[in-house]
Write a protein that holds these residues in place. Structure first.
Motif, mmCIF file in Angstrom:
data_model
loop_
_atom_site.group_PDB
_atom_site.id
_atom_site.type_symbol
_atom_site.label_atom_id
_atom_site.label_comp_id
_atom_site.label_asym_id
_atom_site.label_seq_id
_atom_site.Cartn_x
_atom_site.Cartn_y
_atom_site.Cartn_z
ATOM 1 N N ASN A 70 107.787 21.102 42.218
ATOM 2 C CA ASN A 70 108.764 20.637 43.192
ATOM 3 C C ASN A 70 108.543 21.214 44.580
ATOM 4 O O ASN A 70 109.237 20.880 45.523
ATOM 5 C CB ASN A 70 110.176 21.027 42.728
ATOM 6 N N CYS B 128 106.073 22.178 47.998
ATOM 7 C CA CYS B 128 104.973 21.534 48.717
ATOM 8 C C CYS B 128 104.023 22.588 49.269
ATOM 9 O O CYS B 128 104.382 23.756 49.439
ATOM 10 C CB CYS B 128 105.514 20.642 49.837
ATOM 11 N N GLU B 129 102.834 22.140 49.554
ATOM 12 C CA GLU B 129 101.849 23.015 50.188
ATOM 13 C C GLU B 129 102.186 23.110 51.669
ATOM 14 O O GLU B 129 102.519 22.093 52.288
ATOM 15 C CB GLU B 129 100.443 22.427 50.008
ATOM 16 N N CYS C 19 102.020 28.025 48.977
ATOM 17 C CA CYS C 19 103.291 27.376 48.622
ATOM 18 C C CYS C 19 104.512 28.116 49.145
ATOM 19 O O CYS C 19 105.639 27.639 48.990
ATOM 20 C CB CYS C 19 103.416 27.266 47.098
ATOM 21 N N ASN D 148 110.916 22.193 49.654
ATOM 22 C CA ASN D 148 111.002 21.081 48.707
ATOM 23 C C ASN D 148 110.008 19.998 49.136
ATOM 24 O O ASN D 148 110.022 19.552 50.281
ATOM 25 C CB ASN D 148 112.434 20.524 48.715
ATOM 26 N N LYS D 149 109.178 19.567 48.221
ATOM 27 C CA LYS D 149 108.181 18.553 48.585
ATOM 28 C C LYS D 149 108.829 17.231 48.995
ATOM 29 O O LYS D 149 108.216 16.434 49.681
ATOM 30 C CB LYS D 149 107.201 18.333 47.430
ATOM 31 N N ASP D 150 110.083 17.018 48.593
ATOM 32 C CA ASP D 150 110.789 15.767 48.942
ATOM 33 C C ASP D 150 111.730 15.939 50.131
ATOM 34 O O ASP D 150 112.497 15.032 50.447
ATOM 35 C CB ASP D 150 111.599 15.261 47.738
ATOM 36 N N ILE E 197 103.738 17.334 56.644
ATOM 37 C CA ILE E 197 103.379 17.646 55.251
ATOM 38 C C ILE E 197 103.604 16.428 54.358
ATOM 39 O O ILE E 197 102.794 16.108 53.485
ATOM 40 C CB ILE E 197 104.182 18.857 54.736
ATOM 41 N N ASN E 198 104.747 15.757 54.545
ATOM 42 C CA ASN E 198 105.003 14.548 53.755
ATOM 43 C C ASN E 198 105.423 13.374 54.643
ATOM 44 O O ASN E 198 106.048 12.426 54.183
ATOM 45 C CB ASN E 198 106.063 14.807 52.674
#
Lengths: 189, 161
Positions: free
Chosen positions: A104, A106-107, A123, A161-163, A170-171
């Protein structure tokens, strides 16, 4: 007796009004005190102790542009609920938690040699150093460990949080407000 | 002998009762406005860190305020309005003359759950007729030797002594 009966005859109105009143007040209060995900930063801290209100107010003094609220929540139970990963932007968690919930996270871009590296990717940024027992924003955090409290004296990291919708390139988020807030947190005393 | 007719319902009684109902409705409106003002103030001064306490306070104020408004609108305002309608109906109805002596019984009914009526018996020798009288008006006929009762829609409207 007749007055009591008359009051009972209106009982349905009283009950309906009580329900309507609770719904309306709840709706208004939530709308006024909350903001859309795009307008707020949510920080979850799974640490022994944190002054959520004071830290929120301090971080909001230098809010990133476009952000209305910065909420800090203390996590005191063992399992991360799914809503944490739906609503959270920044996590302050132990190394073991980060490894457990790596899917869950993100890098991110590294800050230094103390970064958390999982599977060859950065991370997290070091927040609490277990060896020196020090952390930034120490007036808001208490890293005192007690036996059986569910926390271990290990390194704690700031992870993302990757989301999250606030982590920039990043995203592909619209802004990097979560990154800015974390950097602000790391600069606090 | 001079006959004296005692009217139980005055001509302006419906107007006065409606005016009383309007006053109670105005009081209810005032309470509603006050409740809204307090709730707005609570919302303006929200501290999101004391959310639960402040929400509970707002719900309590809103609920109690609403209950007060409902009670005022239904009980004093509604009752006055119903009494006004009853008085108007009595004043506008055709009267029936019932000779005899009026005796009040203990039996009661409630018109529109608000106006209390007591059953009365008008006795004239062998004949007995039952009517209803507004309990508020009983004082006007208590202890009087009635000769004739004037009724409208089954309710005592006036008595002759």
């Amino acid at each position: 007796m007749i007055l009591f009966k008359r009051i009972l005859s209106q009982l349905h109105r009283y009950v309906v009004w009580a329900l309507v009143s609770a719904l309306i007040c709840g709706f208004v209060f939530f709308r006024v005190t909350d903001a859309k995900k795009e307008k707020k930063i949510t920080i979850y801290a799974r640490v022994p102790s944190v002054s959520c209100e004071e830290l929120s107010l301090e971080l909001e003094k230098n809010k990133p542009e476009g952000i209305k609220l910065i909420n800090v929540h203390h996590f005191s139970y063992d399992l991360f609920g799914m809503d944490v990963f739906e609503s959270g932007d920044v996590f302050i968690i132990s190394k073991s938690d980060a490894e457990l919930y790596r899917a869950n996270l993100c890098e991110i871009a590294g800050r230094g040699e103390n970064d958390l590296i999982i599977d060859g990717k950065v991370c997290g940024w070091l927040f609490y150093d277990a060896e020196s027992r020090s952390c930034p924003a120490s007036s808001y955090f208490d890293f005192t460990f007690y036996e059986g409290d569910g926390y271990a004296n290990e390194d704690y990291y700031i992870c993302f949080n990757k989301d999250s919708v606030h982590i920039g390139d990043i995203n592909g988020s619209a802004d990097d407000a979560a990154i800015q807030t974390a950097e602000h947190l790391l600069s606090l005393k | 002998m001079d006959k004296q007719i005692i009217e139980l319902y005055e001509k302006d009684e419906p107007c006065l009762l409606e005016k009383r109902a309007r006053i109670w409705r105005a009081v209810a409106l005032g309470v509603a406005f006050l409740t809204l003002t307090v709730c707005v103030l609570l919302v303006i001064n929200i501290n999101r860190f004391h959310f639960n306490k402040e929400l509970a306070a707002a719900i309590a104020v809103c609920t109690v305020g609403g209950w007060t408004v409902i009670s005022l609108m239904h009980f004093p305002a509604g009752d006055s309005h119903n009494e006004a309608r009853h008085a108007k109906a009595i004043l506008e109805a055709e009267r029936e003359t019932v000779p005899g002596k009026l005796t009040v019984t203990d039996e009661r009914i409630y018109i529109k759950k608000a106006v209390t009526m007591r059953k009365v018996l008008v006795e004239n020798g062998e004949e007995k007729k039952s009517l209803w009288i507004n309990e508020r008006k009983l004082g006007a006929v208590k202890g009087l030797e009635t000769k004739t009762v004037y009724a409208a829609n089954g309710f005592v409207a006036a008595v002759e002594v």
